[in-house]
Motif scaffolding. Structure first.
Motif, PDB file in Angstrom:
ATOM      1  N   GLY A  40       0.780  -1.227   0.000  1.00 32.52           N
ATOM      2  CA  GLY A  40       0.000   0.000   0.000  1.00 32.52           C
ATOM      3  C   GLY A  40       0.812   1.277   0.000  1.00 32.52           C
ATOM      4  O   GLY A  40       0.251   2.366  -0.049  1.00 32.52           O
ATOM      5  N   LYS A  41       2.126   1.145   0.072  1.00 30.59           N
ATOM      6  CA  LYS A  41       2.967   2.333   0.140  1.00 30.59           C
ATOM      7  C   LYS A  41       3.836   2.440  -1.109  1.00 30.59           C
ATOM      8  O   LYS A  41       3.955   1.515  -1.889  1.00 30.59           O
ATOM      9  CB  LYS A  41       3.891   2.264   1.356  1.00 30.59           C
ATOM     10  CG  LYS A  41       3.155   2.134   2.664  1.00 30.59           C
ATOM     11  CD  LYS A  41       2.549   3.451   3.080  1.00 30.59           C
ATOM     12  CE  LYS A  41       1.995   3.359   4.483  1.00 30.59           C
ATOM     13  NZ  LYS A  41       1.407   4.641   4.924  1.00 30.59           N
ATOM     14  N   GLU A  42       4.464   3.588  -1.268  1.00 25.56           N
ATOM     15  CA  GLU A  42       5.359   3.767  -2.402  1.00 25.56           C
ATOM     16  C   GLU A  42       6.713   3.114  -2.100  1.00 25.56           C
ATOM     17  O   GLU A  42       7.057   2.822  -0.961  1.00 25.56           O
ATOM     18  CB  GLU A  42       5.543   5.251  -2.728  1.00 25.56           C
ATOM     19  CG  GLU A  42       6.223   6.077  -1.655  1.00 25.56           C
ATOM     20  CD  GLU A  42       5.245   6.639  -0.638  1.00 25.56           C
ATOM     21  OE1 GLU A  42       4.147   6.081  -0.456  1.00 25.56           O
ATOM     22  OE2 GLU A  42       5.603   7.652  -0.008  1.00 25.56           O
ATOM     23  N   ILE A  43       7.483   2.905  -3.161  1.00 25.01           N
ATOM     24  CA  ILE A  43       8.833   2.368  -3.018  1.00 25.01           C
ATOM     25  C   ILE A  43       9.686   3.396  -2.275  1.00 25.01           C
ATOM     26  O   ILE A  43       9.676   4.594  -2.611  1.00 25.01           O
ATOM     27  CB  ILE A  43       9.444   2.091  -4.409  1.00 25.01           C
ATOM     28  CG1 ILE A  43       8.633   1.016  -5.144  1.00 25.01           C
ATOM     29  CG2 ILE A  43      10.902   1.654  -4.275  1.00 25.01           C
ATOM     30  CD1 ILE A  43       9.052   0.791  -6.586  1.00 25.01           C
ATOM     31  N   LYS A  44      10.436   2.921  -1.265  1.00 26.83           N
ATOM     32  CA  LYS A  44      11.239   3.850  -0.463  1.00 26.83           C
ATOM     33  C   LYS A  44      12.694   3.426  -0.408  1.00 26.83           C
ATOM     34  O   LYS A  44      13.010   2.243  -0.334  1.00 26.83           O
ATOM     35  CB  LYS A  44      10.672   3.946   0.952  1.00 26.83           C
ATOM     36  CG  LYS A  44       9.343   4.671   0.992  1.00 26.83           C
ATOM     37  CD  LYS A  44       9.125   5.393   2.301  1.00 26.83           C
ATOM     38  CE  LYS A  44       7.914   6.299   2.193  1.00 26.83           C
ATOM     39  NZ  LYS A  44       7.417   6.741   3.490  1.00 26.83           N
ATOM     40  N   PHE A  45      13.554   4.396  -0.422  1.00 27.61           N
ATOM     41  CA  PHE A  45      15.000   4.214  -0.390  1.00 27.61           C
ATOM     42  C   PHE A  45      15.445   3.654   0.957  1.00 27.61           C
ATOM     43  O   PHE A  45      14.947   4.066   2.016  1.00 27.61           O
ATOM     44  CB  PHE A  45      15.656   5.577  -0.625  1.00 27.61           C
ATOM     45  CG  PHE A  45      17.124   5.628  -0.387  1.00 27.61           C
ATOM     46  CD1 PHE A  45      17.629   6.059   0.833  1.00 27.61           C
ATOM     47  CD2 PHE A  45      18.024   5.262  -1.379  1.00 27.61           C
ATOM     48  CE1 PHE A  45      18.999   6.135   1.058  1.00 27.61           C
ATOM     49  CE2 PHE A  45      19.393   5.333  -1.162  1.00 27.61           C
ATOM     50  CZ  PHE A  45      19.883   5.766   0.053  1.00 27.61           C
ATOM     51  N   LEU A  46      16.389   2.711   0.912  1.00 36.09           N
ATOM     52  CA  LEU A  46      17.003   2.188   2.130  1.00 36.09           C
ATOM     53  C   LEU A  46      18.450   2.663   2.256  1.00 36.09           C
ATOM     54  O   LEU A  46      18.810   3.291   3.242  1.00 36.09           O
ATOM     55  CB  LEU A  46      16.957   0.663   2.150  1.00 36.09           C
ATOM     56  CG  LEU A  46      15.562   0.023   2.210  1.00 36.09           C
ATOM     57  CD1 LEU A  46      15.685  -1.496   2.183  1.00 36.09           C
ATOM     58  CD2 LEU A  46      14.807   0.470   3.451  1.00 36.09           C
ATOM     59  N   LEU A  47      19.287   2.305   1.258  1.00 37.83           N
ATOM     60  CA  LEU A  47      20.667   2.768   1.334  1.00 37.83           C
ATOM     61  C   LEU A  47      21.351   2.714  -0.017  1.00 37.83           C
ATOM     62  O   LEU A  47      20.821   2.163  -0.974  1.00 37.83           O
ATOM     63  CB  LEU A  47      21.477   1.963   2.358  1.00 37.83           C
ATOM     64  CG  LEU A  47      22.153   0.663   1.917  1.00 37.83           C
ATOM     65  CD1 LEU A  47      23.270   0.329   2.897  1.00 37.83           C
ATOM     66  CD2 LEU A  47      21.174  -0.449   1.804  1.00 37.83           C
ATOM     67  N   HIS A  48      22.555   3.306  -0.052  1.00 42.04           N
ATOM     68  CA  HIS A  48      23.313   3.493  -1.281  1.00 42.04           C
ATOM     69  C   HIS A  48      24.777   3.180  -1.020  1.00 42.04           C
ATOM     70  O   HIS A  48      25.366   3.687  -0.064  1.00 42.04           O
ATOM     71  CB  HIS A  48      23.130   4.952  -1.746  1.00 42.04           C
ATOM     72  CG  HIS A  48      24.065   5.403  -2.809  1.00 42.04           C
ATOM     73  ND1 HIS A  48      24.564   6.690  -2.841  1.00 42.04           N
ATOM     74  CD2 HIS A  48      24.595   4.770  -3.882  1.00 42.04           C
ATOM     75  CE1 HIS A  48      25.359   6.819  -3.902  1.00 42.04           C
ATOM     76  NE2 HIS A  48      25.389   5.669  -4.535  1.00 42.04           N
ATOM     77  N   PHE A  49      25.337   2.321  -1.884  1.00 41.62           N
ATOM     78  CA  PHE A  49      26.768   2.031  -1.864  1.00 41.62           C
ATOM     79  C   PHE A  49      27.423   2.691  -3.071  1.00 41.62           C
ATOM     80  O   PHE A  49      26.867   2.706  -4.165  1.00 41.62           O
ATOM     81  CB  PHE A  49      27.021   0.526  -2.013  1.00 41.62           C
ATOM     82  CG  PHE A  49      26.764  -0.299  -0.800  1.00 41.62           C
ATOM     83  CD1 PHE A  49      25.555  -0.973  -0.645  1.00 41.62           C
ATOM     84  CD2 PHE A  49      27.733  -0.454   0.181  1.00 41.62           C
ATOM     85  CE1 PHE A  49      25.322  -1.758   0.461  1.00 41.62           C
ATOM     86  CE2 PHE A  49      27.499  -1.241   1.288  1.00 41.62           C
ATOM     87  CZ  PHE A  49      26.291  -1.902   1.429  1.00 41.62           C
TER      88      PHE A  49
END
Lengths: 114, 111
Positions: A40-49
């Motif tokens: 039910g939610k939008e795609i969300k950022f977790l982390l970046h390498f």
């Protein structure tokens, strides 16, 4: 050229167990990202390498999540111990290190915590 | 927190009709991407727009980036059943590598 691959495609685990997700980026892409979509939610950022270094982990929900990218190639995302609210689809993406940093996504891992 | 408002959330149209999907924000973005996602698959990149006012075409799909780089639209001409899917807009803020996603537009094209 092979795209971003993720393993497994699905994982069903019980609350309290550990799960490790793997991502293989497109060859030559220095940037690797993890995202998550909960229902039910939008795609969300977790982390970046960038290569093997964590550039930004501001989206990681809590310390039960651990991401690594040893050697700057593939990455793993471990959830330990898993909670019910961790259920969702985890996407990995990669991009070259040149603007506009277009991100290419893998097929995702659907995680269900029961 | 940057937010991307995408509309409409659902759209069901007949084959051959035209449609427009909107992506709006109060924030300025350095670039904006449109993706299409099929069930069980990851988002597939369709286009990236970078310059304010930029228009890009991909066959029957026309993408526009607003002059102020705060909004974008996707227009499909003469929709086909093969256009059915979830369309997502996602944007990068200045100096950021984090994509901010809209909630998506689920398009159904009925033969």
């Amino acid at each position: 050229e092979a795209g971003v691959t993720q393993f497994p495609s699905h994982s069903v685990i019980e609350k309290g167990q550990t799960v490790t997700l793997r991502c293989d980026p497109i060859s030559g892409h220095d940037n690797l990202y993890w995202y998550r979509r909960v229902m039910g939610k939008e795609i969300k950022f977790l982390l970046h390498f960038v290569k093997e270094s964590k550039q930004d982990e501001s989206g990681m929900p809590n310390n039960r999540f651990l991401a690594e990218r040893t050697g700057g190639t593939y990455s793993t995302l471990k959830v330990q111990p898993a909670e019910l609210e961790d259920s969702g689809v985890y996407f990995c993406a990669s991009s070259p290190h040149i603007p506009p940093y277009e991100q290419y996504f893998g097929p995702g891992t659907r995680l269900t915590v029961t | 927190t940057q937010l991307l408002e995408q509309s409409p959330q659902f759209l069901s149209i007949q084959e051959g009709e035209n449609l427009t999907v909107y992506c709006n924000s109060s924030s300025v973005f350095s670039s904006l991407q449109w993706y299409r996602q099929e069930p069980g698959e990851g988002p597939v990149l369709l286009v990236t727009v970078v310059t304010g006012g930029e228009v890009k075409k991909l066959k029957r799909l026309t993408f526009q980036f607003g002059d102020a780089r705060k909004d974008s639209s996707l227009h499909i001409t003469a929709a086909q059943p093969g256009d059915t899917g979830l369309y997502l807009c996602a944007a990068l803020g200045a100096g950021s590598y984090q994509l901010t996603f809209g909630k998506g537009t689920k398009l159904s094209v009925i033969p």
